[in-house]
Design an enzyme around this catalytic site. Sequence first.
Site, mmCIF file in Angstrom:
data_model
loop_
_atom_site.group_PDB
_atom_site.id
_atom_site.type_symbol
_atom_site.label_atom_id
_atom_site.label_comp_id
_atom_site.label_asym_id
_atom_site.label_seq_id
_atom_site.Cartn_x
_atom_site.Cartn_y
_atom_site.Cartn_z
ATOM 1 N N HIS A 168 14.298 -35.178 72.419
ATOM 2 C CA HIS A 168 13.229 -34.730 73.333
ATOM 3 C C HIS A 168 13.751 -33.665 74.305
ATOM 4 O O HIS A 168 13.050 -32.698 74.610
ATOM 5 C CB HIS A 168 12.677 -35.902 74.153
ATOM 6 C CG HIS A 168 11.531 -36.615 73.518
ATOM 7 N ND1 HIS A 168 10.315 -36.025 73.276
ATOM 8 C CD2 HIS A 168 11.415 -37.893 73.087
ATOM 9 C CE1 HIS A 168 9.500 -36.897 72.712
ATOM 10 N NE2 HIS A 168 10.152 -38.040 72.578
ATOM 11 N N GLN A 208 8.340 -35.990 78.730
ATOM 12 C CA GLN A 208 7.207 -36.851 78.397
ATOM 13 C C GLN A 208 6.371 -37.217 79.622
ATOM 14 O O GLN A 208 5.280 -37.761 79.483
ATOM 15 C CB GLN A 208 7.683 -38.124 77.692
ATOM 16 C CG GLN A 208 8.237 -37.846 76.308
ATOM 17 C CD GLN A 208 8.669 -39.109 75.630
ATOM 18 O OE1 GLN A 208 9.757 -39.619 75.880
ATOM 19 N NE2 GLN A 208 7.796 -39.645 74.788
ATOM 20 N N CYS A 234 6.690 -42.966 68.994
ATOM 21 C CA CYS A 234 6.957 -42.169 70.189
ATOM 22 C C CYS A 234 5.772 -42.292 71.142
ATOM 23 O O CYS A 234 4.619 -42.230 70.707
ATOM 24 C CB CYS A 234 7.176 -40.710 69.784
ATOM 25 S SG CYS A 234 7.522 -39.610 71.171
ATOM 26 N N GLY A 236 12.322 -46.174 75.370
ATOM 27 C CA GLY A 236 12.959 -45.055 76.040
ATOM 28 C C GLY A 236 11.908 -44.029 76.414
ATOM 29 O O GLY A 236 10.767 -44.084 75.945
#
Length: 170
Positions: A136, A51, A90, A46
């Site tokens: 996030h 990000q 992550c 994901g």
Amino acid sequence: MAVREIVKYPSPILEKKCKEVVEFDEKLVKLLEDMHDTMIEADGVGIAAPQIGENIQVAIVDMGDGQDVIELINPVVTATGGSEIDVEGCLSFPDLFGEVERPYYVKVEAQERDGSIYEIEAEDYTARAILHEIDHLNGILFNSKMIRIVDLEDLEVEDELTTEREGEEV
């Protein structure tokens, strides 16, 4: 479509609450496609918009098992249930893995790329991935939820043992 650079911790954008998406246009479609290409290139499960440097409430999660990638725009968690601890990583924290406790079940209301609203329910690993990405969007990073750091070598040994067990006859 394009592969975008993944923002790494401690970039400030990763800890900001993202803005709601209000325009469902070609720019949003391009962002979703770029996120998908970036996630695939990085071998991720994901990815959330911050990000890749975008401060908006957009995330995608690969449902696995040959299912589609889900797009979560302006997602809201409406229900959770159960609890389990498992290892997470992550894309914004290369080589950091840790045990995180999360609900086993999640129900989310979100929008499609055309703005229509839908609801999704998920369990186990998929629920974990969805909740990780929604965190996030709220500026919450998995390192703040880690119970214990897991050494990469421990993960590799665990994977090898699992592979060996799967190859054994019962």
